[in-house]
Design an enzyme around this catalytic site. Structure first.
Site, PDB file in Angstrom:
ATOM      1  N   THR A   1      13.079 -10.539  -9.457  1.00 56.61           N
ATOM      2  CA  THR A   1      13.750 -10.779  -8.188  1.00 56.61           C
ATOM      3  C   THR A   1      15.242 -10.484  -8.343  1.00 56.61           C
ATOM      4  O   THR A   1      15.914 -11.071  -9.177  1.00 56.61           O
ATOM      5  CB  THR A   1      13.566 -12.239  -7.758  1.00 56.61           C
ATOM      6  OG1 THR A   1      12.197 -12.571  -7.878  1.00 56.61           O
ATOM      7  CG2 THR A   1      14.014 -12.428  -6.331  1.00 56.61           C
ATOM      8  N   GLN A   2      15.738  -9.566  -7.564  1.00 56.94           N
ATOM      9  CA  GLN A   2      17.145  -9.199  -7.643  1.00 56.94           C
ATOM     10  C   GLN A   2      17.941  -9.834  -6.515  1.00 56.94           C
ATOM     11  O   GLN A   2      19.156  -9.898  -6.563  1.00 56.94           O
ATOM     12  CB  GLN A   2      17.300  -7.682  -7.555  1.00 56.94           C
ATOM     13  CG  GLN A   2      16.517  -6.946  -8.618  1.00 56.94           C
ATOM     14  CD  GLN A   2      17.184  -7.025  -9.966  1.00 56.94           C
ATOM     15  OE1 GLN A   2      18.363  -6.750 -10.094  1.00 56.94           O
ATOM     16  NE2 GLN A   2      16.444  -7.421 -10.972  1.00 56.94           N
TER      17      GLN A   2
END
Lengths: 265, 293, 274
Positions: C33-34
């Site tokens: 998850t960025q």
């Protein structure tokens, strides 16, 4: 942050109103890791070694940015007692910087000190604990604990011992040390008041002949007043310091804990 | 039994010429030596009860539970070899978790019975294993609401496409019994273990089937279950036993859809009534003899 | 026929040039998850003398789009605690499922270790996880995920009672930062609601004097302020009160007694030029 106040929000994808918004400044082809695992939770710590005691201190404010997350978040921890309440602990660790790393560091060191006690049947000396703390920090050299640690206790001769660290494990034993947000405000004050730097005996000579004031170990009472003054000063000049002053006095009789109020503005 | 000396009973996965798997039949014998277990499916839930035979006075009272929970809404009771039963329960819990991982919803009683039936059957197929020495009774209450989805954030459309169908009912109480062969059926009332014959006779007297569904309520079923275990218990074989009972109701019932132990007060009341009814029966019998005289 | 299966179905080299085989293997950095995608805004909570009140609105936003308007962000755990989620909704759902599994495993453990029938298997009992235990678990989970550079993009409030049956309220975020306070708020709530709540519960002693009714009223007032000023908020919200008697959760509350009179005085937006 810019997007928060901007009338022209980013048009490529969902928009965010907080400062974790994706920044579009990566060089061509480079993959940007947008997650920053670190943050600074402010606060300040201080430790002074006396002839037969050490005093550790820290404020109890926890911030993120301009927000005060908590007014009571201790930065001082007793280490290596036999029980969870650390009643018989003899060493104190203070951590300041990124609170989550500080907490993790404290729990690692405490677990290691407890294991030492179980295996050797005696508590760890401050000297051994200090070296071990350095090793723990250096083990994470390439993903460091972002925490400025100070370790305090009494050495084998019963003298006050203070060890200070950088985040990757460099350490030295010192007479006194300030850490954290207001370190740069408090440290010069300490140099002058603890180590008597820039204090000279009046009329003792001219230029290099001027005699320095002779150093003497401070009494416990003097140190306690010094600590309170240092923090009262820091609170005035640093927004991340305030709310409460937690102080631990380590003597041969154990550890006394004091909690004093600081300005909450 | 004719099997002895023929060699067909020495290995699993070998049929005898008349089409029997003797290893499975021996496993059934192991079950028949175990303490009685029963299950009753009633109007608003399921009751499970076990006659836990006390093998030693050195064992702590009411410790070492024999009925286990699987997920939150299913209960498993068994008769036979206890270690086999423990493994059966471990596997049932794994199945229930795997189901949740895949479908994000609790496993239904029927699906768990099917999976565990398949698992037990697999232990009749290979030389390297022996069949389970247990018969398990699986009880559960499947949610009467549309199946809840784990991690769901909203209630969705209240009706129509993608939403709830008005007036449609789901789930309810279910009861299955799985035998060492892997055979399983759904039951109104199930009994296994050494007292199964008398227990079955008693279960058949209850109003559990019929087109309108069971008339028996949970509380009545708890009392009947206690009585049946006491009736099925054979004093001449085993002196001491403990009654262990669990129940499962719907979301609006006493256990709120969870499989739980029957509260102490209710269990003790049920035991008191069970003992009383046994005493009454004993009193009647000598009377009859006198009349004959 | 080409004898290498890797070449099957690929464009011919003689026609299209050498095939870029780098697409076949994935040696790049691990993807995690960025950034959050669908998000929930503030969660606010305040302690009172025998418990904690928590609230969060029912909106999940996709950037500035009010995407889902029926998202319940307060989750009860074992009927002893409430967990409130701000931030990414899919990570919240992951955690919710994870906690459900934890609760089930805990129930197995509890059953195996229970040696008395006194409890009769009813609800919360001794040995069950309390809010403080749950919080410790969650904070370790969050810190571990940040160490793996795969954070769960949430700020979480945990409310309930601690081991001494005292009200417990604490926060953990995507970096594993943990703290506690008589009142807590995530996101915009930290700017808008926290100052209001601190007026009523500046210290633990103040909070220990608040009644349940007062605490609920403060929370409702804060939800109103948040709806006035937080653009990513909704007037439908969930409110939970957790005490020793368990969790009372109401998931479809409507903001009452709104007054938009102040909007008249706002200048400089839209068609108003003076």
């Amino acid at each position: 942050m810019a997007a928060m106040f901007s009338q022209n929000p980013l048009m490529n994808g969902p928009n965010y109103s907080y400062n974790d918004a994706p920044r579009v400044n990566a060089p061509e082809g480079a993959r940007e890791h947008r997650f920053d695992p670190y943050t600074d939770n402010g606060g300040s710590t201080l430790a002074i070694a006396g002839a037969d005691f050490s005093i550790m201190a820290g404020d109890t404010r926890l911030t993120s940015g301009y927000s005060i997350n908590s007014r009571h978040h201790p930065k001082l921890f007793k280490i290596g007692g036999t029980t969870a309440d650390q009643k018989d602990a003899t060493i104190v660790l203070s951590v300041v910087g990124f609170a989550a790393d500080g907490e993790a560091l404290k729990e690692r060191l405490d677990a290691i000190c407890k294991m030492y006690r179980y295996r050797h049947g005696k508590p760890m000396s401050v000297k051994a604990c200090a070296q071990r703390l350095s090793t723990i920090l250096y083990q994470k050299r390439f993903f460091p604990y972002y925490a400025y640690a100070i370790l305090g206790g009494l050495d084998e001769e019963g003298k006050g011992a203070v060890y200070s660290y950088d985040p990757v494990g460099s350490y030295e034993r010192e007479q006194c040390r300030a850490g954290g947000a207001a370190a740069s405000l408090i440290m010069p004050f300490l140099d002058n008041q603890v180590n008597f730097k820039n204090q000279y005996i009046p009329n003792s000579g001219e230029g290099h002949a001027l005699q320095e004031r002779e150093r003497r170990p401070l009494t416990r009472n003097e140190v306690e007043i010094l600590v309170k003054d240092a923090f009262d000063g820091a609170v005035e000049r640093h927004i991340e310091v305030g709310d409460g002053l937690q102080m631990m006095v380590i003597t041969a009789n154990g550890i006394e804990e004091v909690l004093l109020p600081l300005k909450r503005d | 039994m004719t099997s002895i000396g023929t060699g067909y009973d020495l290995a699993n996965s070998i049929f005898s010429p008349d089409g029997r798997n003797f290893q499975v039949e021996y496993a059934v014998k192991a079950v028949e030596n175990g303490g009685t277990s029963i299950g009753i499916r009633c109007k608003d839930g399921v009751v499970l009860a076990v006659e836990k035979i006390v093998t030693s006075k050195l064992l702590k009272q009411s410790a070492n539970k024999r009925i286990a929970t699987v997920d939150r809404h299913l209960g498993v009771a068994f008769s036979g070899m206890i270690p086999d039963g423990r493994h059966f329960i471990d596997r049932a819990r794994d199945e229930a978790r795997a189901w949740r991982d895949t479908f994000k919803t609790p496993i239904s009683t029927a699906d768990l019975a099917s999976r565990m039936g398949g698992y037990m059957q697999a232990y009749t197929l290979y030389q390297s294993v022996r069949p389970f020495g247990i018969t398990a009774i699986v009880g559960g209450f499947d949610s009467t609401e549309a199946a809840p989805v784990d991690g769901e954030v909203g209630s969705g459309p209240s009706c129509g496409a993608g939403g709830k169908v008005l007036g449609k009912t789901h789930g309810g109480p279910f009861l299955y019994m799985i035998e060492p062969s892997g055979l399983y059926w759904g039951y109104y009332g199930a009994a296994t273990g050494k007292g199964r014959q008398s227990a079955k006779a008693e279960l058949e007297k209850l109003d559990l089937g019929g087109p309108a569904g069971p008339a028996l309520t949970l509380e009545e079923a708890v009392k009947e279950a206690a009585r049946i275990i006491y009736v099925a218990h054979d004093d001449s074989k085993d002196k001491e036993f403990e009654l262990e009972m669990t129940w499962i109701s719907g979301a609006d019932g006493p256990t709120k859809g969870l499989h739980q132990e029957v509260p102490k007060a209710l269990r003790e009341e049920a035991e008191r009534l069970a003992k009383k009814s046994l005493e009454d029966d004993e009193e009647e019998e000598p009377k009859e003899e006198k009349m004959e005289e | 026929m080409d004898h290498r299966p890797q070449a099957w179905g690929r464009p011919r080299d003689d026609v299209y040039g050498a095939y870029d085989a780098s697409y076949l293997h994935n040696n790049g950095p691990k993807t995690a998850t960025q950034s959050p995608i669908v998000t929930g805004t503030s969660v606010i909570a305040i302690k009172f003398k025998d418990g904690v009140v928590m609230a969060a609105d029912n909106l999940a936003s996709y950037g500035s789009l009010a995407r889902f308007t029926d998202v319940k962000r307060l989750r009860p755990f074992l009927s002893t605690s409430v967990v409130g989620f701000g931030g990414d909704v899919s990570d919240m759902q992951f955690l919710d499922r994870h906690l459900k599994e934890l609760a089930t495993d805990e129930a197995y453990e509890h059953e195996a270790s229970s040696t008395t029938t006194d409890e009769g298997g009813s609800g919360a009992g001794e040995g069950q996880l309390n809010a403080a235990n749950l919080y410790k678990y969650l904070s370790k989970l969050m810190y571990r995920r940040r160490n793996d550079f795969d954070p769960l993009w949430n700020q979480i409030l945990v409310a309930g009672l601690d081991a001494h049956a005292k009200p417990f309220l604490a926060s953990v975020d995507l970096r594993g930062t943990t703290f506690t306070s008589p009142s807590l708020a995530t996101g915009f709530g930290a700017m808008l609601a926290q100052p209001i709540m601190r007026r009523y519960a500046a210290t633990e002693e103040d909070a220990a004097r608040l009644t349940r009714e007062e605490a609920v009223n403060v929370i409702k007032e804060c939800m109103k302020v948040l709806f006035y000023r937080d653009a990513r908020s909704l007037d439908r919200y969930s409110i939970a009160v957790v005490t020793k008697d368990g969790v009372e959760l109401s998931e479809d509350e409507q903001l009452e007694k709104q007054s938009w009179a102040f909007a008249e005085r706002i200048r400089g937006y839209g068609t108003q030029v003076v």
